[in-house]
Design an enzyme around this catalytic site. Structure first.
Site, short mmCIF file in Angstrom:
data_model
loop_
_atom_site.label_atom_id
_atom_site.label_comp_id
_atom_site.label_asym_id
_atom_site.label_seq_id
_atom_site.Cartn_x
_atom_site.Cartn_y
_atom_site.Cartn_z
N GLU A 96 -19.91 -0.13 97.91
CA GLU A 96 -20.50 -0.96 96.87
C GLU A 96 -21.97 -0.60 96.64
O GLU A 96 -22.43 -0.49 95.50
CB GLU A 96 -20.37 -2.44 97.23
CG GLU A 96 -18.98 -3.01 97.06
CD GLU A 96 -18.97 -4.53 97.02
OE1 GLU A 96 -20.04 -5.12 96.76
OE2 GLU A 96 -17.90 -5.12 97.22
N SER A 119 -5.86 7.61 109.18
CA SER A 119 -4.69 7.68 110.06
C SER A 119 -3.53 8.25 109.27
O SER A 119 -3.56 8.31 108.04
CB SER A 119 -4.28 6.31 110.62
OG SER A 119 -5.32 5.74 111.39
N ASP A 137 -9.78 -3.73 99.87
CA ASP A 137 -11.15 -4.14 99.52
C ASP A 137 -11.35 -5.57 100.02
O ASP A 137 -11.17 -6.53 99.29
CB ASP A 137 -11.36 -4.06 98.01
CG ASP A 137 -12.81 -4.32 97.62
OD1 ASP A 137 -13.64 -4.51 98.53
OD2 ASP A 137 -13.12 -4.34 96.42
N ASP A 176 -17.16 -7.97 99.96
CA ASP A 176 -17.95 -8.04 98.74
C ASP A 176 -19.38 -8.40 99.10
O ASP A 176 -19.62 -9.29 99.95
CB ASP A 176 -17.39 -9.11 97.78
CG ASP A 176 -16.30 -8.56 96.87
OD1 ASP A 176 -16.08 -7.34 96.88
OD2 ASP A 176 -15.67 -9.36 96.15
#
Length: 822
Positions: free
Chosen positions: A195, A262, A334, A337
């Site tokens: 971000e 991974s 996600d 924030d």
């Protein structure tokens, strides 16, 4: 003269004798902490006799009457082999490293206190189910029982490192294990830095060029975003590189390039040659000595379970039981924030909310610093989460005056039931049962690949934030925290988490690639960990109608780079076989020789070949030249090759070839010019390091796996005893992934990859295999410190059997525990 010589000889001999004596004394004290695996103990905390049978590879197989006794014994086994590692993980989560290491870890401790992972772990103890609480308590009793044995039996303080750092070992408690699980979540999180970076770049690049350097994964629509300046006015563009908390190998904060990766893939019985499901998994983390993984087998009431544990956590995190196999890959959800919070100019103890000004939640925290005065910091939280300092990932560069930044992250909760899911997974009897247990996972969010005797599945397990469709940046950049539409609306129902059960193809896999193409806010993520390895995996899977354990192992160890195969023809299109042969000893001739070598290469990143080194140096130099003039010092943030950027530039997608023109020069450079210049630059650097003959260069000399001791590994002399270095194949984009360091004088060192590999075949479960990248013991004087490392380097495995008799055959020791008083 003879007299002087005689006395000099005596003095020299005496010094040698003293050094030998000192070495013997040092070895004696350091070796006191080597455990005897064949001891018997009468010990409090168990209900009946327990056996810890260590097989030939020093993998403990724990047999007890009750599950509590088994977890108790696992605590002893972990503490015997990895007590230093466990205490370091706990101190990191607590923000108490500076008590041992002084001011150099102060910034790490400050950040950890602001995240408050340990405080949240303490709160989370109360929300675990009864079975998990019992397991955590029994495990803690086992760890503490071994600490008592160290104190009472003069066992060398438990580990050699404690002779250098004499702090007392505090008693283990259930919250410590939960805190380590939260610490793993932190090490796998990269959305925060993404971000900040996107915001920084949006201030200096137009939208099209931002899509070049931070592109969406193929298959997704392009989402037009407002530039950051329109979201948060008052921020000045800057080109300084992103910074993060230092502390060497002790920092738990990853860069975006190292925030988890991974591989996992599975075949249903119909696609298996032997008629049973097959599962392969190799989770990737930063390399250390010892590795974070510790192999163990537990005989629970629900049956045997074996695989990879993390010292400090009483569970097999990856592995198999008699009925089920499970593997983990980073989901790239996600789940973070960053919010820009406006501070009340009339009262700096308040911040703006949708409902007006509100007081920060504040408290003081005292950090004890070795050889320095204690440091008191003020911790502040908003409704969105903890306030972070401007130095963390350079958040201050995108925070306007009169504002602070706060982080929302799913792991920042005191009602975290992830440990209950981890414990419960070991008792699951089927894929369906395991998927239901995944409802308890909060963080880290993982794609869990599952296989049982009947089928296979993949489930994203972890809390998915519920965002408002009107979110100003769709979670991709920091946004004002006082706008209601930007704030999280809770957590999405578990049913919204992506899942795939028994696909028609009979095969499923994940290499951190994009898994779903759903519109925001059900999108999962805009930033994914892989667009390259998945292409090679698809090729290998399609090559066979049915698969075997051996074909899955072959895929795990595959070192062919799809990226090299696709990019080299693009960047070298105008350079191959052009011009007359240049005179020997000239840069032109060196370039021709390098191109001749690359022309016959199949993209295999073998440690024994020169081609991977030439390719890596070339593509790295090329990317730096492409972005350096536009981004300046901010280009230092891009330490690894971004394949989609190179492809967009050389295919001129949306005018991306404009990156090839050096802005500061009067000449308009073409992409062919830049490719030629970058190759010459790379070859010059390689010649200075490895000699003038490209045919003799070797990728493995540069791409050494760095299993370094986080504390002792940088000390003179000692580093030669505690660090494990190995020549390795693979690179950033091969299935046998060996992530390069990316910066510094040795940018091609292999620093991040598969510390654990496992392949489980349910047609013949005892033919399953596994390996870790170092050894079971954390003691540098133990023969089990690095014994598995050479097998790992060569692509070999050790058997994974739940047969008790196989465990006992050629066992290196059997530890017998009997209840005190018996």
């Amino acid at each position: 003269m003879f007299l002087v010589f005689r006395w000099m000889l005596r003095l020299f001999t005496g010094m040698i004798a003293l050094c030998l004596l000192a070495g013997v004394i040092l070895y004696y004290f350091l070796s006191r902490s080597l455990p005897d695996y064949s001891e018997s103990f009468q010990i409090a905390g168990i209900s009946a006799p327990v056996e810890i049978v260590r097989n030939n590879d020093n993998v403990p197989h724990v047999f007890g009457r009750t599950d509590a006794d088994v977890f108790f014994a696992l605590g002893i086994a972990h503490a015997q082999d990895r007590l230093w590692q466990m205490t370091m993980l706990r101190r990191t989560a607590q923000g108490r490293l500076s008590e041992m290491f002084g001011s150099r870890t102060l910034k790490i401790d400050e950040l950890m206190r602001r995240y408050d992972l340990y405080g949240l772990a303490l709160d989370s103890v109360a929300v675990q189910d009864a079975a998990t609480t019992a397991a955590l308590e029994a495990y803690a009793r086992g760890v503490n029982a071994w600490i008592s044995q160290i104190n009472e039996g003069a066992r060398g303080r438990g580990a050699p490192e404690f002779f250098f750092f004499s702090n007392e070992i505090a008693a283990w408690q259930p919250a410590d294990s939960i805190a380590i699980l939260k610490l793993l979540a932190l090490q796998l999180s990269g959305q925060l830095e993404n971000e900040v970076l996107r915001a920084r770049l949006s201030l200096v690049l137009p939208e099209a060029r931002l899509r070049d350097i931070l592109p969406d994964a193929p298959g997704s629509g392009i989402t037009a975003l407002p530039d950051y300046a329109s979201l948060v006015p008052g921020v000045s563009p800057g080109l300084a590189p992103l910074k993060m908390a230092s502390g060497g190998g002790l920092s738990p904060f990853p860069t975006r390039e190292m925030a988890g990766a991974s591989n996992a893939w599975a075949a249903a019985p119909a696609r298996s040659a032997a008629g049973g499901s097959i599962l392969a998994n190799d989770p990737h983390l930063g390399f250390t000595a010892p590795t974070v993984w510790y192999l163990a087998r537990l005989e629970l009431a629900s049956g045997g379970v074996i695989g990879g544990t993390v010292p400090g956590i009483p569970a097999v995190l990856v592995g198999r039981s008699e009925a089920l196999g499970w593997g983990l890959t980073s989901s790239y959800l996600d789940d973070q924030d960053l919010f820009i919070e406006e501070v009340n100019p009339e009262n700096t103890e308040q911040y703006r909310t949708p409902d007006g000004w509100k007081d920060f939640v504040t408290r003081k925290s005292i950090i004890t610093v070795k050889d320095a005065a204690p440091v008191t910091i003020t911790l502040r939280w908003t409704e969105n989460g903890p306030v972070l300092p401007g130095t963390h990932y350079d958040i201050g560069s995108i925070t306007p005056p009169g504002h602070v930044a706060a982080l929302s992250w799913t792991a920042l909760t005191g009602a975290d039931t992830s440990m209950s899911a981890v414990i419960g997974m070991m008792g699951a009897g089927s894929v369906a049962e395991a998927m239901e247990i995944g409802r308890l996972v909060v963080a880290p969010a993982q794609n869990v690949t599952l296989a049982d005797t009947r089928g296979v599945a993949m489930q994203l397990m972890g809390a998915m934030p519920a965002r408002d469709p009107g979110h100003q940046s769709k979670g991709r950049m920091p946004v004002p925290g006082w706008i209601a539409e930007n704030r999280w609306q809770g957590i999405l129902p578990y049913e919204d988490n992506p899942r795939e059960m028994n696909p028609r193809s009979g095969l499923l896999g994940n290499t951190n690639n994009k898994t779903v193409d759903r519109p925001f806010p059900l999108h999962v993520s805009y930033d994914w960990g892989d667009t390259q390895r998945i292409q090679r995996w698809l090729t290998l899977m399609k090559a066979r109608e049915v698969h075997t354990r051996e074909s899955f192992i072959e895929a795990q160890l595959d070192t062919v780079s799809f990226t090299a195969r696709s990019l080299l023809p693009l960047i070298g299109a105008d350079l191959w076989f052009t011009g007359e042969a240049a005179p020997e000893g000239t840069p032109e001739r060196l370039r021709q020789r390098a191109l001749e070598i690359l022309a016959a290469w199949n993209g295999e990143m073998s440690e024994h070949l020169p081609e991977p080194l030439i390719y890596q140096a070339w593509i790295r130099a090329l990317q730096d030249r492409l972005i350096r003039d536009d981004l300046g010092p901010l280009a230092d943030t891009f330490t690894h090759v971004e394949p989609l950027l190179i492809e967009r530039v050389y295919r001129n997608v949306e005018g991306a070839s404009i990156w090839c023109d050096v802005v500061q020069s009067a000449v308009v450079e073409s992409c062919s010019d830049l490719a030629r210049i970058a190759l010459d630059e790379a070859l010059l650097t390689l010649s200075e390091t490895y000699g003038p003959n490209p045919e003799s260069w070797r990728w493995g000399d540069a791409h050494q796996a760095t299993h370094d001791h986080p504390v002792l590994g940088s000390l003179p002399v000692l580093r030669y005893f505690v660090n494990i270095r190995q020549s390795t194949s693979g690179d950033d984009h091969t299935l046998m992934r060996g992530k390069t360091r990316g910066d510094g004088p040795n940018p091609f060192l292999n620093v991040h990859g598969a510390g654990y590999r496992g392949v489980y075949d349910f047609a013949d479960p005892d033919s399953s295999v596994f390996i870790t990248s170092t050894g079971q013991s954390g003691h540098p004087l133990s023969r089990f410190y690095d014994d598995l490392g050479e097998l790992w380097r060569r692509g070999e495995y050790v058997p994974m059997s739940l047969d008790p008799e196989l465990a006992r055959a050629a066992a290196v020791g059997v530890t017998e525990l009997t209840p005190a008083g018996n």
